[in-house]
Design a protein around this motif. Sequence first.
Motif, PDB file in Angstrom:
ATOM      1  N   VAL A   1     -43.061  -9.441  31.708  1.00  0.00           N
ATOM      2  CA  VAL A   1     -43.071 -10.900  31.585  1.00  0.00           C
ATOM      3  C   VAL A   1     -41.635 -11.442  31.557  1.00  0.00           C
ATOM      4  O   VAL A   1     -41.308 -12.436  32.217  1.00  0.00           O
ATOM      5  CB  VAL A   1     -43.812 -11.308  30.286  1.00  0.00           C
ATOM      6  CG1 VAL A   1     -43.619 -12.774  29.979  1.00  0.00           C
ATOM      7  CG2 VAL A   1     -45.289 -10.971  30.374  1.00  0.00           C
TER       8      VAL A   1
ATOM      9  N   ILE B   1     -48.087 -15.798  33.931  1.00  0.00           N
ATOM     10  CA  ILE B   1     -47.542 -16.710  32.919  1.00  0.00           C
ATOM     11  C   ILE B   1     -46.506 -17.670  33.514  1.00  0.00           C
ATOM     12  O   ILE B   1     -46.387 -18.807  33.059  1.00  0.00           O
ATOM     13  CB  ILE B   1     -46.954 -15.895  31.732  1.00  0.00           C
ATOM     14  CG1 ILE B   1     -46.682 -16.783  30.520  1.00  0.00           C
ATOM     15  CG2 ILE B   1     -45.692 -15.157  32.110  1.00  0.00           C
ATOM     16  CD1 ILE B   1     -47.731 -16.759  29.502  1.00  0.00           C
TER      17      ILE B   1
ATOM     18  N   GLY C   1     -32.906 -10.449  28.965  1.00  0.00           N
ATOM     19  CA  GLY C   1     -33.781 -10.097  30.073  1.00  0.00           C
ATOM     20  C   GLY C   1     -34.275  -8.669  30.012  1.00  0.00           C
ATOM     21  O   GLY C   1     -33.842  -7.878  29.175  1.00  0.00           O
TER      22      GLY C   1
ATOM     23  N   PRO D   1     -48.556 -14.570  26.805  1.00  0.00           N
ATOM     24  CA  PRO D   1     -48.970 -13.295  27.400  1.00  0.00           C
ATOM     25  C   PRO D   1     -49.507 -12.411  26.275  1.00  0.00           C
ATOM     26  O   PRO D   1     -49.455 -12.797  25.101  1.00  0.00           O
ATOM     27  CB  PRO D   1     -47.645 -12.736  27.943  1.00  0.00           C
ATOM     28  CG  PRO D   1     -46.633 -13.207  26.935  1.00  0.00           C
ATOM     29  CD  PRO D   1     -47.117 -14.561  26.430  1.00  0.00           C
ATOM     30  N   ALA D   2     -50.002 -11.240  26.643  1.00  0.00           N
ATOM     31  CA  ALA D   2     -50.467 -10.268  25.630  1.00  0.00           C
ATOM     32  C   ALA D   2     -49.236  -9.506  25.137  1.00  0.00           C
ATOM     33  O   ALA D   2     -48.898  -8.435  25.652  1.00  0.00           O
ATOM     34  CB  ALA D   2     -51.498  -9.335  26.250  1.00  0.00           C
ATOM     35  N   ILE D   3     -48.599 -10.070  24.127  1.00  0.00           N
ATOM     36  CA  ILE D   3     -47.317  -9.547  23.628  1.00  0.00           C
ATOM     37  C   ILE D   3     -47.449  -8.078  23.210  1.00  0.00           C
ATOM     38  O   ILE D   3     -48.447  -7.693  22.577  1.00  0.00           O
ATOM     39  CB  ILE D   3     -46.844 -10.406  22.422  1.00  0.00           C
ATOM     40  CG1 ILE D   3     -46.638 -11.861  22.848  1.00  0.00           C
ATOM     41  CG2 ILE D   3     -45.548  -9.847  21.817  1.00  0.00           C
ATOM     42  CD1 ILE D   3     -46.516 -12.835  21.676  1.00  0.00           C
TER      43      ILE D   3
ATOM     44  N   MET E   1     -54.466  -2.502  24.193  1.00  0.00           N
ATOM     45  CA  MET E   1     -54.886  -3.863  24.552  1.00  0.00           C
ATOM     46  C   MET E   1     -55.967  -4.410  23.619  1.00  0.00           C
ATOM     47  O   MET E   1     -55.925  -5.589  23.243  1.00  0.00           O
ATOM     48  CB  MET E   1     -55.374  -3.876  26.004  1.00  0.00           C
ATOM     49  CG  MET E   1     -55.658  -5.252  26.548  1.00  0.00           C
ATOM     50  SD  MET E   1     -54.217  -6.360  26.541  1.00  0.00           S
ATOM     51  CE  MET E   1     -53.309  -5.730  27.942  1.00  0.00           C
TER      52      MET E   1
ATOM     53  N   ILE F   1     -44.780  -2.771  28.299  1.00  0.00           N
ATOM     54  CA  ILE F   1     -43.724  -1.782  28.090  1.00  0.00           C
ATOM     55  C   ILE F   1     -43.703  -1.295  26.637  1.00  0.00           C
ATOM     56  O   ILE F   1     -43.402  -0.129  26.378  1.00  0.00           O
ATOM     57  CB  ILE F   1     -42.369  -2.401  28.522  1.00  0.00           C
ATOM     58  CG1 ILE F   1     -42.366  -2.586  30.053  1.00  0.00           C
ATOM     59  CG2 ILE F   1     -41.192  -1.544  28.073  1.00  0.00           C
ATOM     60  CD1 ILE F   1     -41.324  -3.521  30.595  1.00  0.00           C
TER      61      ILE F   1
ATOM     62  N   ALA G   1     -42.452 -12.467  26.274  1.00  0.00           N
ATOM     63  CA  ALA G   1     -42.434 -11.197  25.528  1.00  0.00           C
ATOM     64  C   ALA G   1     -41.062 -10.567  25.767  1.00  0.00           C
ATOM     65  O   ALA G   1     -40.892  -9.711  26.622  1.00  0.00           O
ATOM     66  CB  ALA G   1     -43.558 -10.287  26.030  1.00  0.00           C
TER      67      ALA G   1
ATOM     68  N   ALA H   1     -40.045 -11.499  34.944  1.00  0.00           N
ATOM     69  CA  ALA H   1     -40.669 -12.519  35.799  1.00  0.00           C
ATOM     70  C   ALA H   1     -40.202 -13.921  35.401  1.00  0.00           C
ATOM     71  O   ALA H   1     -39.902 -14.763  36.253  1.00  0.00           O
ATOM     72  CB  ALA H   1     -42.186 -12.408  35.716  1.00  0.00           C
TER      73      ALA H   1
ATOM     74  N   VAL I   1     -52.760 -15.846  28.871  1.00  0.00           N
ATOM     75  CA  VAL I   1     -52.701 -15.605  30.317  1.00  0.00           C
ATOM     76  C   VAL I   1     -52.555 -14.111  30.544  1.00  0.00           C
ATOM     77  O   VAL I   1     -51.532 -13.513  30.194  1.00  0.00           O
ATOM     78  CB  VAL I   1     -51.537 -16.383  30.950  1.00  0.00           C
ATOM     79  CG1 VAL I   1     -51.476 -16.129  32.446  1.00  0.00           C
ATOM     80  CG2 VAL I   1     -51.695 -17.870  30.659  1.00  0.00           C
TER      81      VAL I   1
HETATM   82  N1  AR6 Z   1     -47.870 -12.900  33.529  1.00  0.00           N
HETATM   83  C1  AR6 Z   1     -48.735 -12.542  32.545  1.00  0.00           C
HETATM   84  N2  AR6 Z   1     -48.767 -11.311  32.013  1.00  0.00           N
HETATM   85  C2  AR6 Z   1     -47.897 -10.396  32.489  1.00  0.00           C
HETATM   86  C3  AR6 Z   1     -46.959 -10.686  33.515  1.00  0.00           C
HETATM   87  C4  AR6 Z   1     -46.974 -11.997  34.043  1.00  0.00           C
HETATM   88  N3  AR6 Z   1     -46.130 -12.385  35.004  1.00  0.00           N
HETATM   89  N4  AR6 Z   1     -46.229  -9.551  33.752  1.00  0.00           N
HETATM   90  C5  AR6 Z   1     -46.699  -8.590  32.915  1.00  0.00           C
HETATM   91  N5  AR6 Z   1     -47.715  -9.097  32.170  1.00  0.00           N
HETATM   92  P1  AR6 Z   1     -44.521  -6.707  28.883  1.00  0.00           P
HETATM   93  P2  AR6 Z   1     -44.008  -6.060  26.053  1.00  0.00           P
HETATM   94  C6  AR6 Z   1     -48.498  -8.445  31.092  1.00  0.00           C
HETATM   95  O1  AR6 Z   1     -44.138  -5.333  29.302  1.00  0.00           O
HETATM   96  O2  AR6 Z   1     -45.017  -4.971  26.076  1.00  0.00           O
HETATM   97  C7  AR6 Z   1     -39.477  -6.267  28.715  1.00  0.00           C
HETATM   98  O3  AR6 Z   1     -38.588  -5.384  29.341  1.00  0.00           O
HETATM   99  C8  AR6 Z   1     -48.468  -6.954  30.998  1.00  0.00           C
HETATM  100  O4  AR6 Z   1     -49.450  -6.387  31.853  1.00  0.00           O
HETATM  101  O5  AR6 Z   1     -44.020  -7.862  29.681  1.00  0.00           O
HETATM  102  O6  AR6 Z   1     -43.988  -7.017  24.896  1.00  0.00           O
HETATM  103  C9  AR6 Z   1     -38.811  -7.004  27.560  1.00  0.00           C
HETATM  104  O7  AR6 Z   1     -37.456  -7.308  27.853  1.00  0.00           O
HETATM  105  C10 AR6 Z   1     -48.776  -6.716  29.530  1.00  0.00           C
HETATM  106  O8  AR6 Z   1     -50.169  -6.731  29.276  1.00  0.00           O
HETATM  107  O9  AR6 Z   1     -44.054  -7.013  27.347  1.00  0.00           O
HETATM  108  C11 AR6 Z   1     -38.941  -6.021  26.439  1.00  0.00           C
HETATM  109  O10 AR6 Z   1     -37.927  -5.051  26.495  1.00  0.00           O
HETATM  110  C12 AR6 Z   1     -48.182  -7.931  28.830  1.00  0.00           C
HETATM  111  O11 AR6 Z   1     -47.940  -8.888  29.860  1.00  0.00           O
HETATM  112  C13 AR6 Z   1     -40.283  -5.375  26.693  1.00  0.00           C
HETATM  113  O12 AR6 Z   1     -40.500  -5.503  28.108  1.00  0.00           O
HETATM  114  C14 AR6 Z   1     -46.874  -7.661  28.101  1.00  0.00           C
HETATM  115  O13 AR6 Z   1     -46.104  -6.720  28.825  1.00  0.00           O
HETATM  116  C15 AR6 Z   1     -41.407  -6.082  25.985  1.00  0.00           C
HETATM  117  O14 AR6 Z   1     -42.593  -5.349  26.168  1.00  0.00           O
END
Ligand code: AR6
Length: 171
Positions: A33, A11, A29, A119-121, A130, A125, A22, A36, A154
Amino acid sequence: MTRIEAVRGDITEQHVDAVVNAANSSLLGGGGVDGAIHRKGGPEILSACRDLRASRYGKGLPTGQAVATTAGRLPARWVIHTVGPVWSATEDRSALLASCYRESLRVADELGARTVAFPAISTGIYGWPMDDGARIAVETVRAADTAVDEVRFVLFDDRALTEFTAALSTS
Ligand code: AR6
């Protein structure tokens, strides 16, 4: 009519008007996502998030809502931060997940963004399955009343891309 596509990628590398983060309620932070975006976008994003916490969102951004900041050093112009629900096996929180997509597009419209990457919100975490996350994302974006020309999902891995492609192939 909004064009909707699903691609595999990162993303933070998307050349679009706005990328959706997300995030979590703190806006300060985290991992995935969120980590990153802050890492690659630089301190300007965190500084804008701190300003939001000091003004409109003293108690944090509520789940299902969205707010924009600069995208700092990312190729995009804006980051739209939204807070997905944590998955629950006992409580149906899908309306909150749908709200993330809808509210992000509403903010994109306010900004005048025409291309938006999501992203796939909640599917990382926050533990959302999915296949269900993909279905809600696609259904909500399809139903949205928005001036955005292109929505790009993405996805970070093949599994996610497969689920989004399947959701997009259903009418
Ligand atoms: N680009 C695209 N997709 C990504 C990337 C990336 N760079 N990195 C991870 N994903 P997540 P959540 C995918 O955990 O579940 C954080 O700590 C990943 O594989 O980023 O909404 C926040 O601060 C997954 O499918 O978000 C919150 O505390 C998707 O993006 C918490 O995590 C979302 O994974 C939010 O958790």
